[in-house]
Design a protein around this motif. Structure first.
Motif, short mmCIF file in Angstrom:
data_model
loop_
_atom_site.label_atom_id
_atom_site.label_comp_id
_atom_site.label_asym_id
_atom_site.label_seq_id
_atom_site.Cartn_x
_atom_site.Cartn_y
_atom_site.Cartn_z
N ILE A 163 0.84 -1.20 0.00
CA ILE A 163 0.00 0.00 0.00
C ILE A 163 0.88 1.26 0.00
N ALA A 164 1.95 1.22 0.81
CA ALA A 164 2.86 2.37 0.88
C ALA A 164 3.55 2.59 -0.46
N PHE A 165 3.89 1.51 -1.15
CA PHE A 165 4.57 1.63 -2.46
C PHE A 165 3.65 2.30 -3.47
N VAL A 166 2.39 1.90 -3.49
CA VAL A 166 1.43 2.52 -4.41
C VAL A 166 1.32 4.02 -4.12
N LEU A 167 1.23 4.37 -2.83
CA LEU A 167 1.17 5.78 -2.44
C LEU A 167 2.47 6.50 -2.81
N ALA A 168 3.61 5.80 -2.64
CA ALA A 168 4.91 6.40 -2.97
C ALA A 168 5.01 6.71 -4.46
#
Length: 787
Positions: A338-343
């Protein structure tokens, strides 16, 4: 089983929305910063690494002892390439590369100026992988009658029309035909030019320079596959000396793929340069991701009180430690995804701004191996971030965990404290580095330049200005818009020429390898630029006709020549004798971070003028002055637009790269401190949970809110101070390395450290106080009702 782990992980994330959001956001910020650094460094590492035969491509360089030190440089004589190609079978192709003059392009009603292209040999298009999308390198181009444009430049000049075969006027004299259109060059190449003219055209325009001692071009060769580089270098080493015995330069080839990164020499070898920048920011990228993972660990362990009972129940009903570890790692990997998508979203949002900062054209591309790298990046981040929380939470004993009692946090050194210290240590080092770069830049900017910038401007001598300079000069002075004017070899902010082999009274053979910068003037240079004469007078061809062969020396030149009475001395240089009429105070024409090199200022006999300096009349508004100057320039050079540069703006450009590194350091220092504060927030939350009953008892016994805030905060402030102490020697080492790389730089100051520790403590205290105040204000009845 994995499906069960994912469902369980998702439910856990939903139950702990606040901590999950903080975890995701902290990881996303760290990932985004690391991704930005990665794609920027990947661009730098890939410079000219995309050519089909990259292992066969080399750049020729010089090697010699100058001023008593071994130096290497990448400019070579124009005659070297073709001469070497004729007698060296190992050379399959050769090209010279020379930045062109600023041509005015005319096609119909369209006029474009300010475009600096390049002169190259035909081997250029055979050696390098720059595809032609229209036309080609034909006989017209080879004979100097054609031009090859890049796609973007062709569109600017011809719009949507097919440019191949169309005529273009260069300046006001020559016509060339568009031979081909080159696909726009990628950003990761040193060959950035909007158009390419053949070497034959340059020869027709300026004549052929056959001097073996004139190093003015870069020479590139493609060697036959399998050629041994060491043997080839041994073969060509003394090639120049075989033609001119008094020249001692040695020639050697270096791989083109190393050319961009290894651009500075040490002891005659290109072993440093931009590669140092790549290594530094690679370390920053790794540390940024590590700090984001540390933040994840602290926030996860801060929930230990809630998760302990969950672990206890699962262990009682038979869950093994291994399965629980898998569950928590799955949870951290899900968060990482999820953090990667946001990143990625953050990177796409800020990439245009980042491109402006690093001055390139970076982009995100997903395809092929990039997906594998992305998956590996997410898994690595998830496992790294979740490793400690997984093993920490799974280590609880069932009986203790079911009671809701876990190991109490305190101010003693433990794993979480170490992580916080590490986070803030990195942040402090980056903050100190930012302060150092900023202060050093300001210090060097305030350095005495040797001339006055206010109102000083310059224009290049384009078109008819060389022939019409004298009437232009006289009319500008009569107009009242210009107070002083001088014709010069180059802008006062730009080094254009240097050389050795000079002689003077008392010089020895060893002095012939002393390098001098070269400058030139016709008259009034000292008055126009408000320089300082130490003795003698300025060159003035209009007042003293013999000043055609006059010369000014700078103080550094007089010192290195050991001249006790420089006025009247005869200096042997550039094939003639020059008489010294004055001595100038040193002025900065090179990089302001470097020492001032000795300089010779030649009279007009040298005839290498391409710049006009003029100082605006301070009694009139700048806009009015420019309007008058523009009309006069257009009168004597009607085919060219009036273009000018303020010297102060040109000088400020010398700090552009240093400021860029300072801004990048500021950016990543800010991200680091922000993520570190999230981790601190997680730890104070953990502390508040662990000390809930203790806080309740203290309040019942009369403890004030301020006292409880102090109780919870002082341990963290001690950690910040410990991080600062550890960061001091690291920062001092970095500062010493940075500042010692320049001949002129600021000294390390104690107040940099004072400002850093105060700022860090204030930020940390604000972060801690928010959660500490919340815990201190809680009703003690709720925390003690189970007792």
């Amino acid at each position: 089983m994995w499906r069960h782990y994912i469902i369980t992980a998702w439910r856990s994330l939903k139950r702990n929305k606040l901590f999950s959001s903080l975890n995701i956001f902290g990881l996303a910020i760290g990932m985004a910063g690391t991704i930005l650094i990665a794609i920027w460094l990947q661009n730098m590492l890939s410079y000219d690494r995309f050519h089909k035969n990259e292992d066969q491509l080399f750049v020729l360089s010089n090697l010699d002892t100058i001023d008593g030190e071994i130096h290497a440089w990448k400019s070579t004589p124009r005659i070297l390439g073709p001469s070497l190609e004729k007698v060296t079978p190992e050379i399959e192709e050769m090209t010279r590369f020379l930045d062109g003059k600023n041509f005015l392009f005319t096609s119909g009603e369209k006029r474009l100026s300010g475009q600096n292209g390049a002169f190259v040999d035909k081997g250029f298009f055979k050696m390098f992988s720059f595809p032609l999308i229209e036309g080609g390198v034909g006989k017209d181009w080879e004979n100097g009658e054609g031009i090859i444009l890049t796609e973007a430049f062709a569109k600017s000049l011809f719009g949507k029309e097919d440019p191949v075969g169309k005529a273009v006027k260069l300046d006001s004299t020559d016509y060339v035909t568009v031979s081909g259109v080159l696909k726009d060059l990628p950003p990761n190449t040193i060959f950035q030019s909007p158009y390419y003219l053949s070497w034959e055209y340059g020869r027709k325009m300026n004549g052929e320079d056959v001097r073996w001692g004139s190093n003015t071009v870069m020479t590139f060769v493609k060697l036959v596959a399998g050629t041994n580089l060491a043997s080839f270098n041994a073969k060509i080493k003394n090639f120049i000396g075989e033609h001119v015995s008094e020249i001692t330069n040695k020639i050697f080839a270096e791989p083109l793929k190393n050319n961009f990164l290894y651009n500075e020499d040490q002891n005659g070898r290109f072993v440093t340069g931009r590669i140092v920048l790549v290594r530094c920011f690679a370390i920053i990228g790794v540390l940024l991701l590590l700090i984001a993972c540390i933040n994840f660990m602290n926030l996860s362990t801060a929930q230990s009180e809630k998760r302990a009972r969950e672990v206890g129940v699962k262990k009682v009903i038979g869950a093994s430690k291994k399965k629980l570890i898998f569950q928590f790692l799955t949870e951290s990997i899900l968060l990482s995804v999820i953090a990667f998508v946001l990143a990625i979203f953050i990177v796409m949002l800020v990439l245009p701004v980042f491109n402006n900062l690093v001055e390139t054209r970076l982009s995100l591309h997903f395809g092929g191996t990039i997906w594998l790298v992305a998956i590996g990046f997410v898994l690595f981040t998830g496992l790294l971030a979740g490793s400690y929380p997984a093993f920490f939470l799974c280590s609880f004993k069932p009986i203790v965990a079911l009671k809701g009692v876990v190991a109490h946090a305190n101010t003693k050194i433990n794993a979480r404290s170490v992580l916080v210290v590490l986070q803030f240590m990195v942040a402090i080092v980056l903050i100190l580095s930012t302060i150092m770069i900023t202060q050093d830049t300001l210090y060097v900017q305030s350095r005495d330049k040797g001339y006055k910038q206010d109102g000083l401007m310059f224009s290049y001598m384009t078109g008819e200005l060389k022939n019409n300079y004298l009437p232009l000069r006289n009319e500008l002075l009569r107009s009242g818009a210009v107070a002083e004017i001088s014709k010069n070899m180059s802008p006062v902010t730009s080094r254009s020429s240097d050389g050795w082999g000079m002689t003077w009274p008392g010089s020895t053979q060893a002095d012939e390898k002393t390098d001098f910068l070269r400058f030139g003037t016709d008259a009034d240079m000292v008055k126009t630029m408000k320089m300082s004469l130490v003795e003698g007078r300025d060159i003035d061809i209009y007042k003293y006709p013999a000043d055609s062969s006059a010369m000014l020396l700078t103080q550094s030149a007089v010192k290195i020549m050991r001249l006790k009475s420089p006025l009247g001395a005869l200096i042997g240089a550039n094939g003639g004798k020059w008489h010294v009429v004055g001595v100038l105070k040193d002025f900065i024409i090179d990089q302001p971070f470097d020492k001032v090199n000795p300089m010779l200022v030649f009279g007009p006999k040298l005839d290498r003028f391409n710049t006009i300096h003029y100082r605006l009349n301070p009694d009139h508004p700048v806009a009015d002055n420019l309007k008058v100057i523009k009309s006069i320039f257009e009168k004597y050079n009607p085919q060219f637009p009036f273009e000018y540069t303020f010297v102060d703006a040109s000088y400020a450009g010398k700090f552009k790269e240093t400021k860029k590194y300072g801004q990048l350091s500021t950016l990543f220092a800010g991200l680091t401190i922000f993520i570190s504060c999230l981790g601190l927030f997680g730890l104070i939350t953990y502390m508040a949970e662990a000390k809930t009953k203790e806080i309740g008892i203290r309040k019942v016994l009369g403890a004030s809110i301020a006292g409880i805030i102090g109780l919870l905060s002082k341990g963290f402030l001690k950690l910040i101070i410990l991080a600062f102490i550890i960061a001091i020697p690291i920062s001092l080492y970095i500062m010493h390395r940075w500042l010692s790389s320049s001949a002129y730089s600021i000294s390390i100051s104690w107040w940099w450290f004072a400002v850093t520790i105060v700022m860090t403590l204030v930020i940390a205290f604000i972060t801690v106080s928010f959660q500490a105040l919340k815990a201190a204000s809680a009703n003690p009845v709720k925390s003690l009702k189970t007792e």
